[in-house]
Motif scaffolding. Sequence first.
Motif, PDB file in Angstrom:
ATOM      1  N   UNK A   1       0.951  -1.009   0.348  1.00 39.51           N
ATOM      2  CA  UNK A   1      -0.189   0.123   0.477  1.00 39.51           C
ATOM      3  C   UNK A   1       0.856   0.986   0.038  1.00 39.51           C
ATOM      4  N   UNK A   2       2.085   1.205   1.214  1.00 41.21           N
ATOM      5  CA  UNK A   2       2.671   2.821   0.864  1.00 41.21           C
ATOM      6  C   UNK A   2       3.421   2.604  -0.323  1.00 41.21           C
ATOM      7  N   UNK A   3       4.017   1.117  -0.818  1.00 43.48           N
ATOM      8  CA  UNK A   3       4.717   2.374  -2.169  1.00 43.48           C
ATOM      9  C   UNK A   3       4.015   2.240  -3.203  1.00 43.48           C
ATOM     10  N   UNK A   4       2.686   1.457  -3.301  1.00 44.97           N
ATOM     11  CA  UNK A   4       1.904   2.014  -4.235  1.00 44.97           C
ATOM     12  C   UNK A   4       1.671   3.872  -4.207  1.00 44.97           C
ATOM     13  N   UNK A   5       1.441   3.866  -2.940  1.00 46.32           N
ATOM     14  CA  UNK A   5       1.158   5.535  -2.781  1.00 46.32           C
ATOM     15  C   UNK A   5       2.010   6.570  -2.782  1.00 46.32           C
ATOM     16  N   UNK A   6       3.726   5.775  -2.612  1.00 41.21           N
ATOM     17  CA  UNK A   6       4.416   6.639  -2.820  1.00 41.21           C
ATOM     18  C   UNK A   6       4.800   6.588  -3.646  1.00 41.21           C
ATOM     19  N   UNK A   7       5.922   5.533  -4.113  1.00 42.14           N
ATOM     20  CA  UNK A   7       6.439   5.527  -5.773  1.00 42.14           C
ATOM     21  C   UNK A   7       5.532   5.291  -7.038  1.00 42.14           C
ATOM     22  N   UNK A   8       4.200   4.312  -6.943  1.00 46.67           N
ATOM     23  CA  UNK A   8       3.540   4.257  -7.894  1.00 46.67           C
ATOM     24  C   UNK A   8       2.710   5.101  -8.755  1.00 46.67           C
ATOM     25  N   UNK A   9       1.120   5.233  -7.784  1.00 44.74           N
ATOM     26  CA  UNK A   9       0.760   5.925  -8.657  1.00 44.74           C
ATOM     27  C   UNK A   9       1.372   8.315  -8.191  1.00 44.74           C
ATOM     28  N   UNK A  10       1.965   8.231  -7.832  1.00 45.62           N
ATOM     29  CA  UNK A  10       2.619   9.410  -8.468  1.00 45.62           C
ATOM     30  C   UNK A  10       3.392   9.301  -9.926  1.00 45.62           C
ATOM     31  N   UNK A  11       3.699   8.716 -10.080  1.00 44.68           N
ATOM     32  CA  UNK A  11       4.074   8.394 -11.809  1.00 44.68           C
ATOM     33  C   UNK A  11       3.182   8.082 -12.696  1.00 44.68           C
ATOM     34  N   UNK A  12       1.985   8.066 -12.326  1.00 41.22           N
ATOM     35  CA  UNK A  12       1.312   7.717 -13.247  1.00 41.22           C
ATOM     36  C   UNK A  12      -0.102   8.864 -13.268  1.00 41.22           C
ATOM     37  N   UNK A  13      -0.334   9.544 -15.068  1.00 40.45           N
ATOM     38  CA  UNK A  13      -0.134   8.203 -16.188  1.00 40.45           C
ATOM     39  C   UNK A  13       1.322   8.414 -16.554  1.00 40.45           C
ATOM     40  N   UNK A  14       1.830   7.465 -17.088  1.00 39.28           N
ATOM     41  CA  UNK A  14       3.087   7.322 -17.805  1.00 39.28           C
ATOM     42  C   UNK A  14       3.025   8.021 -18.736  1.00 39.28           C
ATOM     43  N   UNK A  15       3.562   8.250 -19.330  1.00 43.30           N
ATOM     44  CA  UNK A  15       4.043   9.522 -20.953  1.00 43.30           C
ATOM     45  C   UNK A  15       4.968   9.355 -21.859  1.00 43.30           C
ATOM     46  N   UNK A  16       5.726   8.641 -21.752  1.00 44.30           N
ATOM     47  CA  UNK A  16       6.737   7.824 -22.470  1.00 44.30           C
ATOM     48  C   UNK A  16       6.749   6.422 -23.458  1.00 44.30           C
ATOM     49  N   UNK A  17       5.916   5.949 -22.461  1.00 44.47           N
ATOM     50  CA  UNK A  17       5.741   4.507 -23.583  1.00 44.47           C
ATOM     51  C   UNK A  17       4.024   4.897 -23.735  1.00 44.47           C
ATOM     52  N   UNK A  18       3.843   4.900 -25.049  1.00 42.10           N
ATOM     53  CA  UNK A  18       1.976   5.161 -24.475  1.00 42.10           C
ATOM     54  C   UNK A  18       1.621   3.345 -24.822  1.00 42.10           C
ATOM     55  N   UNK A  19       2.049   2.218 -25.230  1.00 42.30           N
ATOM     56  CA  UNK A  19       1.491   1.345 -25.049  1.00 42.30           C
ATOM     57  C   UNK A  19       1.671   1.592 -23.453  1.00 42.30           C
ATOM     58  N   UNK A  20       3.004   1.676 -22.446  1.00 46.89           N
ATOM     59  CA  UNK A  20       2.959   0.421 -21.450  1.00 46.89           C
ATOM     60  C   UNK A  20       2.132   1.830 -20.454  1.00 46.89           C
TER      61      UNK A  20
END
Length: 159
Positions: free
Chosen positions: A51-70
């Motif tokens: 939960x903490x990893x998703x909140x601090x390291x995953x969600x803040x980097x979304x949406x991804x912008x470099x790789x459209x498919x990803x």
Amino acid sequence: SFLSRSRCTFLISTIIFSFFFFFFFGGASDNAVSALGKLCDVHAERFPSSRAVLESHWLPRLPLTSDNEESIAVTSHLCDMLEKPNRTQLVMGTSFESLGRILHIFCTVVTSDRRKGLCNKTLRGRITKLLQGMKSAVPAQVFQGAVAQLPSNMQQMFQ
């Protein structure tokens, strides 16, 4: 469990490292962010800090912008997690702490220029359905508080 922790630590390090070198390694960072979300989802029961990893390291980097498919794949994965009753709390938090961030991600994706490739028709439909479900499932005061935190152009989507 140790393997999950070491993988997660490696992925977090990769994300942070590649974030600083975004212009050179943007795609690598997107792939690491994608893998981190999958790791936390699949191993949530064995990795208590998911939960903490998703909140601090995953969600803040979304949406991804470099790789459209990803980008589409990761946003779809976020939708998958929110559609599963046993994963909603993992992503949103017990008191909906990440609701504002999730709303921001979804608004960014749905309103993105089609040429940016952040969204397709199927994903747009899923996001619209999820937003409607959140609006009715989340306490009104909490939902409106999260909407109030959004930029004014995004707030208009909820009026």
